[in-house]
Motif scaffolding. Structure first.
Motif, PDB file in Angstrom:
ATOM      1  N   VAL A 166       6.358  -5.696  -5.169  1.00  0.00           N
ATOM      2  CA  VAL A 166       6.293  -6.931  -3.942  1.00  0.00           C
ATOM      3  C   VAL A 166       4.962  -6.557  -3.039  1.00  0.00           C
ATOM      4  CG1 VAL A 166       7.862  -7.508  -2.258  1.00  0.00           C
ATOM      5  CG2 VAL A 166       8.936  -6.357  -4.039  1.00  0.00           C
ATOM      6  N   THR A 167       4.490  -7.780  -2.806  1.00  0.00           N
ATOM      7  CA  THR A 167       3.472  -7.567  -1.792  1.00  0.00           C
ATOM      8  C   THR A 167       3.673  -8.523  -0.462  1.00  0.00           C
ATOM      9  OG1 THR A 167       2.217  -9.681  -2.680  1.00  0.00           O
ATOM     10  CG2 THR A 167       1.784  -7.822  -3.727  1.00  0.00           C
ATOM     11  N   ARG A 168       2.785  -8.407   0.392  1.00  0.00           N
ATOM     12  CA  ARG A 168       2.833  -9.189   1.533  1.00  0.00           C
ATOM     13  C   ARG A 168       2.466 -10.847   1.221  1.00  0.00           C
ATOM     14  NH1 ARG A 168       5.948  -6.153   4.534  1.00  0.00           N
ATOM     15  NH2 ARG A 168       4.928  -4.062   4.772  1.00  0.00           N
ATOM     16  N   ALA A 169       2.862 -11.530   1.981  1.00  0.00           N
ATOM     17  CA  ALA A 169       2.716 -13.132   1.951  1.00  0.00           C
ATOM     18  C   ALA A 169       1.226 -13.417   1.406  1.00  0.00           C
ATOM     19  CB  ALA A 169       2.817 -13.978   3.207  1.00  0.00           C
ATOM     20  N   ASP A 170       0.984 -14.201   0.291  1.00  0.00           N
ATOM     21  CA  ASP A 170      -0.265 -14.626  -0.173  1.00  0.00           C
ATOM     22  C   ASP A 170      -0.859 -13.433  -1.180  1.00  0.00           C
ATOM     23  OD1 ASP A 170      -0.032 -17.253   0.746  1.00  0.00           O
ATOM     24  OD2 ASP A 170      -0.957 -16.523   2.889  1.00  0.00           O
ATOM     25  N   LEU A 244      11.651   0.380   4.682  1.00  0.00           N
ATOM     26  CA  LEU A 244      10.137   0.653   5.076  1.00  0.00           C
ATOM     27  C   LEU A 244       9.307  -0.409   4.946  1.00  0.00           C
ATOM     28  CD1 LEU A 244       9.905   4.403   3.760  1.00  0.00           C
ATOM     29  CD2 LEU A 244       9.929   3.670   6.242  1.00  0.00           C
ATOM     30  N   PHE A 245       9.418  -1.147   3.829  1.00  0.00           N
ATOM     31  CA  PHE A 245       8.620  -2.093   3.773  1.00  0.00           C
ATOM     32  C   PHE A 245       8.728  -3.419   4.370  1.00  0.00           C
ATOM     33  CE2 PHE A 245       6.631  -5.604   1.089  1.00  0.00           C
ATOM     34  CZ  PHE A 245       5.287  -5.453   0.863  1.00  0.00           C
ATOM     35  N   LEU A 246      10.077  -3.889   4.225  1.00  0.00           N
ATOM     36  CA  LEU A 246      10.526  -5.079   4.836  1.00  0.00           C
ATOM     37  C   LEU A 246      10.723  -4.900   6.255  1.00  0.00           C
ATOM     38  CD1 LEU A 246      12.782  -6.358   1.814  1.00  0.00           C
ATOM     39  CD2 LEU A 246      10.333  -6.888   2.573  1.00  0.00           C
ATOM     40  N   ARG A 247      11.483  -3.976   6.752  1.00  0.00           N
ATOM     41  CA  ARG A 247      11.948  -4.050   8.116  1.00  0.00           C
ATOM     42  C   ARG A 247      10.701  -3.131   8.991  1.00  0.00           C
ATOM     43  NH1 ARG A 247      17.376  -5.212   8.481  1.00  0.00           N
ATOM     44  NH2 ARG A 247      18.467  -5.134   6.594  1.00  0.00           N
ATOM     45  N   GLN A 248      10.344  -2.260   8.694  1.00  0.00           N
ATOM     46  CA  GLN A 248       9.437  -1.330   9.527  1.00  0.00           C
ATOM     47  C   GLN A 248       7.795  -1.925   9.138  1.00  0.00           C
ATOM     48  OE1 GLN A 248      10.258   2.772   9.526  1.00  0.00           O
ATOM     49  NE2 GLN A 248      12.384   2.268   8.926  1.00  0.00           N
ATOM     50  N   GLN A 249       7.797  -2.900   8.056  1.00  0.00           N
ATOM     51  CA  GLN A 249       6.282  -3.273   7.951  1.00  0.00           C
ATOM     52  C   GLN A 249       5.309  -2.218   7.417  1.00  0.00           C
ATOM     53  OE1 GLN A 249       5.532  -6.921   7.882  1.00  0.00           O
ATOM     54  NE2 GLN A 249       7.802  -6.705   7.819  1.00  0.00           N
ATOM     55  N   ASN A 259      16.360  -6.146  -8.898  1.00  0.00           N
ATOM     56  CA  ASN A 259      17.462  -6.760  -8.301  1.00  0.00           C
ATOM     57  C   ASN A 259      17.616  -6.465  -6.780  1.00  0.00           C
ATOM     58  OD1 ASN A 259      18.114  -3.944  -9.421  1.00  0.00           O
ATOM     59  ND2 ASN A 259      19.997  -4.160  -8.282  1.00  0.00           N
ATOM     60  N   GLU A 260      17.034  -5.497  -6.434  1.00  0.00           N
ATOM     61  CA  GLU A 260      16.914  -4.904  -5.109  1.00  0.00           C
ATOM     62  C   GLU A 260      16.227  -6.106  -4.457  1.00  0.00           C
ATOM     63  OE1 GLU A 260      17.322  -2.264  -1.509  1.00  0.00           O
ATOM     64  OE2 GLU A 260      18.453  -2.977  -2.934  1.00  0.00           O
ATOM     65  N   LEU A 261      15.095  -6.914  -4.969  1.00  0.00           N
ATOM     66  CA  LEU A 261      14.277  -7.749  -4.275  1.00  0.00           C
ATOM     67  C   LEU A 261      15.026  -9.184  -4.137  1.00  0.00           C
ATOM     68  CD1 LEU A 261      12.008  -6.588  -2.983  1.00  0.00           C
ATOM     69  CD2 LEU A 261      12.396  -5.237  -4.980  1.00  0.00           C
ATOM     70  N   ILE A 262      15.823  -9.211  -5.175  1.00  0.00           N
ATOM     71  CA  ILE A 262      16.565 -10.632  -5.471  1.00  0.00           C
ATOM     72  C   ILE A 262      17.646 -10.522  -4.101  1.00  0.00           C
ATOM     73  CG2 ILE A 262      18.450 -11.869  -6.697  1.00  0.00           C
ATOM     74  CD1 ILE A 262      16.631 -10.991  -9.041  1.00  0.00           C
ATOM     75  N   ALA A 270      13.069 -10.771   2.662  1.00  0.00           N
ATOM     76  CA  ALA A 270      11.983 -10.831   1.899  1.00  0.00           C
ATOM     77  C   ALA A 270      11.076 -12.337   1.608  1.00  0.00           C
ATOM     78  CB  ALA A 270      12.124 -10.190   0.370  1.00  0.00           C
ATOM     79  N   LYS A 271      11.364 -13.052   2.951  1.00  0.00           N
ATOM     80  CA  LYS A 271      11.019 -14.406   2.589  1.00  0.00           C
ATOM     81  C   LYS A 271       9.370 -14.522   3.042  1.00  0.00           C
ATOM     82  CE  LYS A 271      11.841 -15.016   7.664  1.00  0.00           C
ATOM     83  NZ  LYS A 271      12.442 -15.947   8.584  1.00  0.00           N
ATOM     84  N   ASP A 272       8.668 -13.786   3.466  1.00  0.00           N
ATOM     85  CA  ASP A 272       7.186 -13.676   3.694  1.00  0.00           C
ATOM     86  C   ASP A 272       6.766 -12.546   2.580  1.00  0.00           C
ATOM     87  OD1 ASP A 272       7.336 -15.523   5.630  1.00  0.00           O
ATOM     88  OD2 ASP A 272       7.695 -13.832   7.115  1.00  0.00           O
ATOM     89  N   THR A 273       7.246 -12.822   1.477  1.00  0.00           N
ATOM     90  CA  THR A 273       6.573 -11.671   0.417  1.00  0.00           C
ATOM     91  C   THR A 273       6.484 -12.441  -1.143  1.00  0.00           C
ATOM     92  OG1 THR A 273       8.616 -10.797  -0.330  1.00  0.00           O
ATOM     93  CG2 THR A 273       7.765  -9.654   1.514  1.00  0.00           C
ATOM     94  N   VAL A 274       5.779 -11.668  -1.904  1.00  0.00           N
ATOM     95  CA  VAL A 274       5.622 -12.077  -3.138  1.00  0.00           C
ATOM     96  C   VAL A 274       5.894 -11.141  -4.095  1.00  0.00           C
ATOM     97  CG1 VAL A 274       3.845 -13.016  -4.823  1.00  0.00           C
ATOM     98  CG2 VAL A 274       3.410 -13.750  -2.590  1.00  0.00           C
TER      99      VAL A 274
END
Length: 381
Positions: A166-170, A244-249, A259-262, A270-274
């Motif tokens: 999973v990466t940040r947007a773009d 850590l990644f999604l909430r705390q950036q 499945n965790e990312l789904i 995770a709307k602003d992630t790839v």
């Protein structure tokens, strides 16, 4: 008005020969009725009374079956969303078929933490863990009988997923494959293989990205060391890594279960992630087992085994798929084929000799992972 009383002797004398025939007729009629009643009672007894138990015992047995029963499920952290859907389905099925309520006690945490808790006395009826290694530890402690994986379908594997990036947007760091994780300046978030099942799967995915495509173990060691040099934080488990990644950036890249990312995307986290599913990937196989010692002590074996069996039904597998696990049931696989990206090369833990060999080589104290960490710490000093 009072009727005159006629003595029996006088009645017989007045009836004459006919009186004797009447007497014989009445006697035969009474004998016939008596025999009929006797046969009817015996027939009813054969149909309605069990020879091995008294009516009182039967009533007590029925009452016991209808008494609510508790089932304790211990699982790894990211299955929580799935069981939120599945447990009510099973409870309703059992109530409908057995006229009995099942009360669930649920526990979710890192897989190795859960295995240790069960070994130390947490009375689990059923364990659904991230890897067979943790289930085997419970077996070695004498709580699960050997051969547990043969008592259920698919060698005990009840859920399956793959590794995800999973990466940040773009995708600003241009991370598309496992090999890209070793690029300088890429900050990686993953869990700790010493506490988390997903972390061990992640490690094997990194290692296999080299060895399963023709590379040597020396090359794999060099690559994996570079990846862990880029790991900013080692989380306790999959859920903490996600937070850590999604909430705390924290970090540029998260490595976790598909499945965790789904689930995270479904919840809007995770709307602003790839999310990237590498073409070369590991089959993350999660086993289920009944904890024999505890179910026999608690008298819950029947419902525990029924629950495990239910998890393999299309109904339950469809519920698992709705929260991101890839379906094991071929009946429902076609209807979900568009939901999961295709993986061209999928390897399993058997590619590394199975979990006993994996533990001995990579994750035991002072094993390869510990040596990698020691080398990284020495370099940072």
């Amino acid at each position: 008005m009072r009727y005159p009383q006629v003595p029996i002797a006088n009645l017989r004398s007045k009836l004459g020969p006919f009186g004797q025939r009447y007497k014989n007729y009445i006697f035969l009629l009474l004998v016939t009725i008596s025999l009929s009643l006797s046969l009817s009672i015996r027939a009813c007894g054969k149909e309605n009374i069990l020879p091995t138990s008294s009516p009182v015992a039967q009533i007590q047995s029925i009452a016991q079956k209808r008494k609510p029963i508790e089932l304790s499920l211990v699982s790894f952290s990211i299955t929580k969303a799935a069981y939120t859907e599945i447990v009510p389905l099973f409870k309703e099925k059992w109530r409908r078929e057995h006229n009995q309520e099942v009360k669930f006690r649920l526990s979710f945490a890192a897989s190795s933490t859960q295995a240790k808790a069960v070994i130390n006395g947490l009375p689990a009826d059923v364990v659904h863990l991230a890897l067979a290694l943790d289930t085997n530890k419970i077996q070695k402690a004498g709580l699960i009988k050997p051969g547990w994986e043969k008592r259920v379908p698919n060698n005990g594997i009840v859920t399956q997923t793959v590794g995800a990036i999973v990466t940040r947007a773009d995708n600003p760091k241009r991370v598309y494959t496992w090999l890209d994780l070793a690029k300088p300046g890429v900050s990686v978030i993953t869990a700790d293989p010493k506490t988390s099942g997903i972390a061990r799967w992640n490690f094997l995915a990194f290692w296999g990205a080299v060895t399963q495509t023709g590379g040597t173990e020396t090359e794999a060691l060099d690559f994996v060391t570079k990846v862990f040099q880029n790991v900013k934080i080692l989380a306790t488990d999959a859920r903490e890594a996600t937070d850590l990644f999604l909430r705390q950036q924290e970090g540029d890249v998260l490595i976790n279960y598909e499945n965790e990312l789904i689930v995270a995307k479904r919840e809007g986290l995770a709307k602003d992630t790839v999310v990237v599913i590498p073409d070369i990937n590991i089959s993350i196989d999660n086993p289920i087992a009944v904890v024999d010692k505890y179910v026999d002590r608690r008298g819950s074996r029947e419902v525990a085994e029924a629950f495990v069996k239910f998890l393999y039904t299309p109904e339950a597998q469809r519920a698992f798929a709705q929260v991101g696990f890839r379906p094991l049931d071929f009946q429902i696989a076609p209807e979900l084929s568009g939901k999961f990206p295709r993986v061209t090369k999928l390897f399993t833990a058997e590619a590394f000799g199975g979990w006993n060999a994996i533990q001995e080589k990579f994750f035991k104290d002072e094993g390869l992972f510990d040596r990698i960490q020691a080398k990284i710490r020495a370099k940072r000093l």
